[in-house]
Motif scaffolding. Sequence first.
Motif, PDB file in Angstrom:
ATOM      1  N   CYS A 279     -16.054  -0.694  -6.653  1.00  0.00           N
ATOM      2  CA  CYS A 279     -16.118  -0.306  -5.249  1.00  0.00           C
ATOM      3  C   CYS A 279     -17.459  -0.673  -4.618  1.00  0.00           C
ATOM      4  O   CYS A 279     -17.512  -1.172  -3.479  1.00  0.00           O
TER       5      CYS A 279
ATOM      6  N   ARG B  72      -8.509   5.668  -4.020  1.00  0.00           N
ATOM      7  CA  ARG B  72      -7.442   6.661  -3.928  1.00  0.00           C
ATOM      8  C   ARG B  72      -7.412   7.584  -5.152  1.00  0.00           C
ATOM      9  O   ARG B  72      -7.223   8.789  -5.049  1.00  0.00           O
ATOM     10  N   ARG B  73      -7.575   6.998  -6.335  1.00  0.00           N
ATOM     11  CA  ARG B  73      -7.458   7.755  -7.578  1.00  0.00           C
ATOM     12  C   ARG B  73      -8.642   8.685  -7.789  1.00  0.00           C
ATOM     13  O   ARG B  73      -8.499   9.789  -8.315  1.00  0.00           O
ATOM     14  N   ASN B  74      -9.833   8.230  -7.453  1.00  0.00           N
ATOM     15  CA  ASN B  74     -11.044   9.053  -7.424  1.00  0.00           C
ATOM     16  C   ASN B  74     -11.339   9.718  -8.773  1.00  0.00           C
ATOM     17  O   ASN B  74     -11.414  10.945  -8.898  1.00  0.00           O
TER      18      ASN B  74
ATOM     19  N   TRP C   7      -3.326   3.076 -14.533  1.00  0.00           N
ATOM     20  CA  TRP C   7      -4.094   2.817 -13.309  1.00  0.00           C
ATOM     21  C   TRP C   7      -5.472   2.229 -13.616  1.00  0.00           C
ATOM     22  O   TRP C   7      -6.133   1.718 -12.725  1.00  0.00           O
TER      23      TRP C   7
ATOM     24  N   TRP D 126      -9.415  -0.268  -3.401  1.00  0.00           N
ATOM     25  CA  TRP D 126      -8.844   0.862  -2.673  1.00  0.00           C
ATOM     26  C   TRP D 126      -7.935   1.699  -3.569  1.00  0.00           C
ATOM     27  O   TRP D 126      -7.819   2.922  -3.380  1.00  0.00           O
ATOM     28  N   ALA D 127      -7.295   1.070  -4.545  1.00  0.00           N
ATOM     29  CA  ALA D 127      -6.539   1.856  -5.524  1.00  0.00           C
ATOM     30  C   ALA D 127      -7.480   2.776  -6.308  1.00  0.00           C
ATOM     31  O   ALA D 127      -7.151   3.942  -6.588  1.00  0.00           O
TER      32      ALA D 127
ATOM     33  N   TYR E  12       0.254   0.796  -6.131  1.00  0.00           N
ATOM     34  CA  TYR E  12      -0.563  -0.084  -5.306  1.00  0.00           C
ATOM     35  C   TYR E  12      -1.881  -0.443  -5.990  1.00  0.00           C
ATOM     36  O   TYR E  12      -2.598   0.422  -6.502  1.00  0.00           O
TER      37      TYR E  12
ATOM     38  N   PRO F  62       0.801  -1.233   0.000  1.00  0.00           N
ATOM     39  CA  PRO F  62       0.000   0.000   0.000  1.00  0.00           C
ATOM     40  C   PRO F  62       0.832   1.281   0.000  1.00  0.00           C
ATOM     41  O   PRO F  62       0.298   2.354  -0.258  1.00  0.00           O
ATOM     42  N   THR F  63       2.145   1.174   0.252  1.00  0.00           N
ATOM     43  CA  THR F  63       2.998   2.357   0.186  1.00  0.00           C
ATOM     44  C   THR F  63       3.611   2.552  -1.196  1.00  0.00           C
ATOM     45  O   THR F  63       4.289   3.557  -1.433  1.00  0.00           O
TER      46      THR F  63
END
Length: 552
Positions: A159, A141-143, A99, A137-138, A80, A75-76
């Motif tokens: 999601c 994050r990208r949204n 992505w 979750w990736a 990810y 996740p870092t």
Amino acid sequence: MIKPKVPFEFDEKESLVRIPVNATYHSNMRSPSWAFGTRESADYAIRCLGSPAEEDHRIGRKILERLLALQTTDPTDLHYGIWGWYAEEPPREMSPADWNWADFIGIRLLQILHDYSDRLSSDLAQRTRMAAGHAAWAIFRRNVGPGYTNICAMGAVVCLVAGEMFADARLFDYGLRRLRNLRSAFEFHGGFAEYNSPTYTIVLIEELERLLHLAKCPEACDHAIDLLSFVWQLIAEQFHPGTGQWGGPQSRSYQDWLDVEKVKFLEARLGEPLAVQPLIANADDHVEMGFPYSCPESIRGRFFQLPDASGQHRHIWTKQTNWIPDKISTTWFSGEATLGSMNEECMWDQRRVVLGYWVSPRQAFSRVRLRVLHNGHDFVSARVRNIQDNSRILTGFNFAAGEGDYHPNLDRPPSGTFLTWDLRIRYEVEGPEAEVRELAADLFELSAGSFKIILRTGSLRFDGKIVDGWKMDHEGALVWLEGVFYSGPERPFNPQTFGECTTAVALELLPIGQELSQAPMEEAECGDERVFRCHLKPVMEVRIPRSAPQFV
């Protein structure tokens, strides 16, 4: 044993599907070569797990094991939750990573868990759930917003379904909110940012259908049903029954003709065959159908018959926001032909900014397309403005600052300067007995089958100087007229600091026997603009900035 679709091949040792490399950006791999495709392998795993044969189940599990190992799970890590396009090229080695692969692979893992978890061991099922969670979750994050239509929809489905499946309220709420935002954006604009894309409108349909298959949430399913109706209406309004082609203009397309997969996809949902297609003969019969929901009955008739003998359809796809103008398409239809254009656009290789089709006796198909080429490839930084009236289009050309070469944003030169040895516009016609000829000064004809394209050309200006650059050529069934701004030794070209680089062309699509009207092209400077006026009926006028507009 179930076979992958032609020309893909399953490699037992690698436990993946080998595919032809077809990459121009993101990947450093180049054609002609073969590599192990992650998305194609996920599709094949779904087919194998859906088979009644245990041997196919074994192959599906092997592929799944390999795919899980190829995901970036730290996740870092910058990458990810995603995969590379090819097993041979992990995300960190791409240029840059894509992505979207969190969306494309994540949704397939969720389908496997939903449909075939009983064919997985408990350990493999648990690791698949973890991988789908990483992907979700990736995506969180990208949204991605509604401006990236197909990925906004696909990520919402990933999601929302992951949230339902894993009892994760935060993921579920995010997916539902993103789906609401997509619907609200459509209702505000009346269309999608990825307007009229044969490739990604079909992806949008697939993912809305997949939501109906996988999700339980009644509100989400209602949104999907309503969005599907909206999408089918948009496709129908652009479809040309006479040629069986998806009329232009198109925001994102990888081919000039509908391929077998898209045709069979549409036919499965329309319930009857479309017109004979140029790319259908001898094509592979196997096409993934997903979870087909029928096109609404009130819409399907438009795919087989025009509402009028001929006419013009205009559509606002996105309304003006900040400095970005309305995106307005114009498409003309007759029984035998169609011609479409976008009011203002860049010339990315996925764009079909001016696109037309026609059919001649004996089911002979032809098409016309406009391109702008830089060093032999389609040039994103070229800009056009189109004024269309029925089967006539007046197009003005210039070049923008702040955009890329191959891609709108992945390869922008830091200084804004391109190294250029060739820069030209091209009108090309493909079809039976295609011919190109000069009729008079600044007047050209490109013909094929029963129709002809008449082109009236304006002055070509490069760095403020008029150049004599109109040239004709042909290769096989393809003919073209090119306006050559520059061809010679490599030199720097920065649209922002260069002198005026403009031209204009008036296009008419006419039956072969129809006589031409006298319609001279006039041009004049008007402040910061160059005005081109063509004396067709009605008179058409386009205004082009003489200096480069900024797109940063």
